[in-house]
Design an enzyme around this catalytic site. Sequence first.
Site, short mmCIF file in Angstrom:
data_model
loop_
_atom_site.label_atom_id
_atom_site.label_comp_id
_atom_site.label_asym_id
_atom_site.label_seq_id
_atom_site.Cartn_x
_atom_site.Cartn_y
_atom_site.Cartn_z
N ASP A 1 2.38 -16.38 7.30
CA ASP A 1 2.24 -15.31 8.25
C ASP A 1 2.65 -15.84 9.67
O ASP A 1 2.42 -16.89 10.02
CB ASP A 1 0.77 -14.89 8.37
CG ASP A 1 0.47 -13.75 9.53
OD1 ASP A 1 0.98 -12.68 8.97
OD2 ASP A 1 -0.34 -13.88 10.39
N GLU B 1 7.39 -15.43 7.38
CA GLU B 1 7.58 -14.39 8.23
C GLU B 1 7.88 -14.97 9.71
O GLU B 1 7.09 -15.65 10.45
CB GLU B 1 6.19 -13.51 8.60
CG GLU B 1 6.45 -12.38 9.33
CD GLU B 1 5.24 -11.63 9.66
OE1 GLU B 1 5.22 -10.47 10.02
OE2 GLU B 1 4.27 -12.27 9.75
N ASP C 1 -16.43 0.08 -4.91
CA ASP C 1 -16.53 -0.05 -3.44
C ASP C 1 -15.52 0.80 -2.67
O ASP C 1 -15.62 1.05 -1.62
CB ASP C 1 -16.97 -1.38 -2.88
CG ASP C 1 -15.81 -2.18 -2.91
OD1 ASP C 1 -14.86 -1.75 -3.37
OD2 ASP C 1 -16.12 -3.34 -2.29
C1 NOJ Z 1 1.99 -10.21 10.52
C2 NOJ Z 1 1.09 -9.60 9.27
O1 NOJ Z 1 2.12 -8.97 8.32
C3 NOJ Z 1 0.39 -8.32 10.09
O2 NOJ Z 1 -0.14 -7.67 8.98
C4 NOJ Z 1 -0.69 -9.04 10.83
O3 NOJ Z 1 -1.42 -8.22 11.55
C5 NOJ Z 1 -0.06 -10.15 11.62
N1 NOJ Z 1 0.82 -10.99 11.20
C6 NOJ Z 1 -0.94 -10.78 12.35
O4 NOJ Z 1 -1.69 -11.94 11.47
#
Ligand code: NOJ
Length: 512
Positions: free
Chosen positions: A206, A261, A32
Amino acid sequence: MAGDEHGEHVPWWRDAVVYQIYPRSFQDSSGDGVGDLRGIESRLDHLSWLGVDAVWISPFYRSPMADFGYDVSDYCDVDPVFGVLEDADRLIAAAHDRGIRVLVDWVPNHTSDQHPWFLDSRSARDAPHRDWYFWRDGRDGGPPNNWRAAFGGSAWTPDEDTGQWYLHLFLPQQPDLNWGNPAVVEAMHDVLRFWLDRGVDGFRIDVVHLIGKDPALPDQPAGLGQIDRVGIHDEPRTHGLLRDIRRLVDCYPGERVTVGEVNLHETAAIRSYYGVRDELHMAFNFLALSVGWTAAAWREAIETVERDLGGEAWPTWVLSNHDTPRHRTRLGGSELRARAAAVLLLTLRGTPFLYQGEELGLEDADVPAARRVDPGGRDGCRAPIPWDATAGHGWPVAEPWLPWPPHAGERSAERQRSDPDSIAHLYRALLHERHGSPALRRGALRLLPAPDDVLAFERADDGDRRLVLVSFSDQAREMTLGGAWRVAVRSVGEEPWSGRLATGEAVVLRPA
Ligand code: NOJ
């Protein structure tokens, strides 16, 4: 068991090199045009060849894909575009068979607006999940506070049906979860258990610094009003939530790990998210995503990390990821610089994170307006990986979801694996050197005096030593070093060490 110079046990992730897989763009198996889990499994050989210790796979859960997987509508299932749950089990097992650990991406700050929790939450003011998200009355006909969302605009969207606004620090399709509600904490802990029970070795988490929120949701100080909330949200409540997450993860055997993060600008602020060995195991250090290509800028970045992430807080380093232009592109497209940067990344003190394709020296794709799909303008660095030099580059379709990066055939993995002078071989040699050297993996880092346009540092652990020299100069540089040294890895050229750094060269030296 591995130990450091004091005989203390060193967890695997301090010694590891982690490779980020962005699954949409790694390898398609279904035809796909979008990468998938079976595709990843079919390319594990490349990762073994390179020598990485672990992979972090960006989200592959069910998602409407408003933010390409970072908008999750079911944390405990695989999106059909990526396969089925059994494919995840197979992939985890196949990676483990090769000695590669697997980190999955956990997105705790927000769900998709299509998640059943949010659908219920928005259905009525007294819905059972209403308080799982942030609903507030507007202020003077506008949003409840002055927070800005990461992709622009207010962080609030009004909902006509119930007459209130909901909070989203990213897209309106990504409503923020209310971690002040114990039911949310429990449900999200269950998600962690779900994947830990399936055998994952940990989580990339995240934007985890966003999960704690003052329920009063106070305005940002005037003057900061237009700055998006994500880069400045540093709320004490997050730390308690992280301690609970750490306790849960540490209950599992096998040193499962969290790397969070924390998108704050100050490294000193990021330090606090490690707690006292009771919050994150590691936090991303994004300094190198924006550091200029000069010896002085790198020296300053290294000094900052050595100062602010000393002691218990083990640093991380990253040059590229799915959110920022690839470093080769940032560095002006120069392969010479990309090679020198690889030497830096893989010899610094801290766990390095590679982004898929950087080992091929890829640049960002030039994505024509008609093919741009990402609301954050990040398509270029997400171009598909070219595996070979055929028209489809090893993908089962002619046109994947995004265009190929420049020079895809020449830069393909197959071509580079057969060329010992390629950048892919340089990465492999650096990984090999790092694995074999306690100094590079764990040793102290000491910056050394050097000409203005050369960065020099020593890594030393007990009896093991390495010198790293990186030239930012457009001329050759004679280096005066005490002692006798020989080349361990050199970014360009093969000749023995003569004390001379070629233009833009980086070299790792070991005692002769
Ligand atoms: C950090 C992620 O690395 C990014 O790709 C995403 O858009 C934002 N957090 C929101 O989840």
